[in-house]
Scaffold this active site. Sequence first.
Site, mmCIF file in Angstrom:
data_model
loop_
_atom_site.group_PDB
_atom_site.id
_atom_site.type_symbol
_atom_site.label_atom_id
_atom_site.label_comp_id
_atom_site.label_asym_id
_atom_site.label_seq_id
_atom_site.Cartn_x
_atom_site.Cartn_y
_atom_site.Cartn_z
ATOM 1 N N CYS A 1 0.845 -1.193 0.000
ATOM 2 C CA CYS A 1 0.000 0.000 0.000
ATOM 3 C C CYS A 1 0.885 1.248 0.000
ATOM 4 O O CYS A 1 1.853 1.318 0.760
ATOM 5 C CB CYS A 1 -0.911 -0.014 1.231
ATOM 6 N N CYS B 1 0.517 4.682 7.005
ATOM 7 C CA CYS B 1 -0.099 4.501 8.329
ATOM 8 C C CYS B 1 0.871 3.726 9.228
ATOM 9 O O CYS B 1 1.229 2.582 8.899
ATOM 10 C CB CYS B 1 -1.426 3.765 8.190
ATOM 11 N N CYS C 1 0.374 -0.083 10.324
ATOM 12 C CA CYS C 1 -0.143 -1.073 9.370
ATOM 13 C C CYS C 1 0.911 -2.003 8.770
ATOM 14 O O CYS C 1 1.941 -1.554 8.262
ATOM 15 C CB CYS C 1 -0.897 -0.353 8.260
ATOM 16 N N CYS D 1 -17.069 -8.556 4.942
ATOM 17 C CA CYS D 1 -16.318 -7.310 4.708
ATOM 18 C C CYS D 1 -15.074 -7.594 3.873
ATOM 19 O O CYS D 1 -14.273 -8.451 4.249
ATOM 20 C CB CYS D 1 -15.861 -6.702 6.025
ATOM 21 N N CYS E 1 -19.895 -5.309 2.939
ATOM 22 C CA CYS E 1 -19.129 -4.162 3.421
ATOM 23 C C CYS E 1 -17.797 -4.168 2.686
ATOM 24 O O CYS E 1 -17.256 -5.235 2.399
ATOM 25 C CB CYS E 1 -18.894 -4.299 4.928
ATOM 26 N N CYS F 1 -19.489 2.716 8.266
ATOM 27 C CA CYS F 1 -18.779 2.007 9.325
ATOM 28 C C CYS F 1 -17.507 2.821 9.563
ATOM 29 O O CYS F 1 -16.649 2.892 8.676
ATOM 30 C CB CYS F 1 -18.442 0.587 8.860
ATOM 31 N N ARG G 1 -18.285 -2.167 17.567
ATOM 32 C CA ARG G 1 -17.592 -3.423 17.262
ATOM 33 C C ARG G 1 -16.286 -3.588 18.030
ATOM 34 O O ARG G 1 -15.396 -2.733 17.944
ATOM 35 C CB ARG G 1 -17.322 -3.530 15.765
HETATM 36 N N1 SAM Z 1 -6.763 0.743 3.195
HETATM 37 C C1 SAM Z 1 -8.036 0.982 3.729
HETATM 38 C C2 SAM Z 1 -8.067 2.083 4.748
HETATM 39 O O1 SAM Z 1 -7.052 2.425 5.313
HETATM 40 O O2 SAM Z 1 -9.159 2.601 4.994
HETATM 41 C C3 SAM Z 1 -8.690 -0.232 4.318
HETATM 42 C C4 SAM Z 1 -7.928 -1.240 5.125
HETATM 43 S S1 SAM Z 1 -7.283 -0.697 6.684
HETATM 44 C C5 SAM Z 1 -6.327 -2.102 7.112
HETATM 45 C C6 SAM Z 1 -8.686 -0.701 7.781
HETATM 46 C C7 SAM Z 1 -8.466 -0.335 9.223
HETATM 47 O O3 SAM Z 1 -7.820 -1.383 9.916
HETATM 48 C C8 SAM Z 1 -7.614 0.865 9.555
HETATM 49 O O4 SAM Z 1 -8.302 2.057 9.397
HETATM 50 C C9 SAM Z 1 -7.263 0.614 11.004
HETATM 51 O O5 SAM Z 1 -8.251 1.184 11.847
HETATM 52 C C10 SAM Z 1 -7.304 -0.893 11.138
HETATM 53 N N2 SAM Z 1 -5.963 -1.455 11.348
HETATM 54 C C11 SAM Z 1 -4.999 -1.612 10.423
HETATM 55 N N3 SAM Z 1 -3.880 -2.141 10.964
HETATM 56 C C12 SAM Z 1 -4.147 -2.322 12.279
HETATM 57 C C13 SAM Z 1 -3.387 -2.822 13.376
HETATM 58 N N4 SAM Z 1 -2.124 -3.212 13.229
HETATM 59 N N5 SAM Z 1 -3.980 -2.875 14.581
HETATM 60 C C14 SAM Z 1 -5.255 -2.475 14.740
HETATM 61 N N6 SAM Z 1 -6.015 -1.980 13.751
HETATM 62 C C15 SAM Z 1 -5.465 -1.899 12.533
HETATM 63 FE FE1 SF4 Z 2 -2.869 1.205 3.407
HETATM 64 FE FE2 SF4 Z 2 -2.845 0.005 5.777
HETATM 65 FE FE3 SF4 Z 2 -3.095 2.634 5.645
HETATM 66 FE FE4 SF4 Z 2 -5.148 1.067 4.830
HETATM 67 S S1 SF4 Z 2 -4.337 1.242 6.903
HETATM 68 S S2 SF4 Z 2 -4.316 2.889 3.789
HETATM 69 S S3 SF4 Z 2 -3.976 -0.673 3.972
HETATM 70 S S4 SF4 Z 2 -1.295 1.455 4.972
#
Ligand code: SAM
Ligand code: SF4
Length: 329
Positions: free
Chosen positions: A53, A57, A60, A97, A128, A188, A260
């Site tokens: 990606c 973040c 992530c 989802c 979703c 959501c 949730r």
């Molecule tokens: N890329 C898209 C986005 O960022 O909206 C969708 C996927 S992203 C993985 C969805 C959500 O997963 C993030 O907004 C975050 O809240 C949660 N998430 C991701 N990595 C995580 C982690 N290591 N621990 C807890 N929540 C996590």
């Molecule tokens: Fe990409 Fe992870 Fe950020 Fe979603 S949370 S935008 S998958 S880096």
Amino acid sequence: MTVRNDWTRDEIQALYDQPFLDLVFEAQGVHRQHFQANTIQVSTLLSIKTGKCPEDCKYCSQSARYDSKLEAEKRIAVDKVIREALSAKESGSSRFCMGAAWRNPHERDMPYVLEMVREVKALGLETCMTLGMLNQSQAERLKDAGLDYYNHNLDTSREYYSHIISTRTFDDRLDTLDHVRQAGMKVCSGGIVGLGESRNDRIGLLHELATMPVHPESVPINMLVPIEGTPLADVEKLEVTEWIRTIAVARIIMPHSYIRLSAGRESLSDSDQALAFMAGANSLFSGEKLLTTPNAGEGKDQLLFAKLGLTAEKPKPSIAELTVDAMSA
Ligand code: SAM
Ligand code: SF4
Ligand code: DTB
């Protein structure tokens, strides 16, 4: 009780600052006014495109910026998604989802995701997706294909956002949520606790969600799952009681929303989870995996539900099942 969209930060802080048991007791009272007690909505997650990606973040596993040892996967085939959705339905999930590690879907991805929505919807599951940022036209096409919910988390407070993500802004998030609402889909949206933020940031996140003109129908409260190789791998673990306080406050200020108990459940004991349900959580992800990290498997959850006397909200019959019923009537 009418739904309020005018919560102040001071009111939210006062809820947080109560003795823990008073807060949980109040939240359970609110919960029982608006939802059937002992009933949990169960969703299953599937990653339809994993890793690489472009976003940064800091929590992530899927960001291309960090060496998280995750194996990236290209878009998975629609028929594989359908098989996974069927098996989720058979295990008692009512919502499926689908998540993609994109900053936003490209136009070339749209036929792929639209076909997937149509087919999952026809199985009688709620649908979703979480695909990153959407423009208005993409949101409308997803809605027309049968997408019920769009997941797009605010993740943390406006003030703390840039400490966690620099490749987009808090307002970018709000813009996508606006497009989702305008298109008529359910929202959501929630966040993550345990990112090293302060209680004030958690208050800021909940304040932002609870002052939206319409509250999100679903509010995931994730606890950080620390991922090796990411900048937040070694952040100090947040107390479980603070996670549960966040759930309880969310329940009180957004009384009609599903709250949730989301990522991080793997690290909770059965009694911690029972406390989270007591605090008003009434939705969770089932299955062995979230997107890339392990989750309490179905067997473990069945035992937990039996132990606590909980029931899963019923999935709807599929179009095919309804057709058979109508023919035999
Ligand atoms: N890329 C898209 C986005 O960022 O909206 C969708 C996927 S992203 C993985 C969805 C959500 O997963 C993030 O907004 C975050 O809240 C949660 N998430 C991701 N990595 C995580 C982690 N290591 N621990 C807890 N929540 C996590
Ligand atoms: Fe990409 Fe992870 Fe950020 Fe979603 S949370 S935008 S998958 S880096
Ligand atoms: C949400 O709030 N949590 C889910 C879902 N929405 C997409 C994702 C949790 C991801 C946890 C880390 C992982 O498995 O990669």
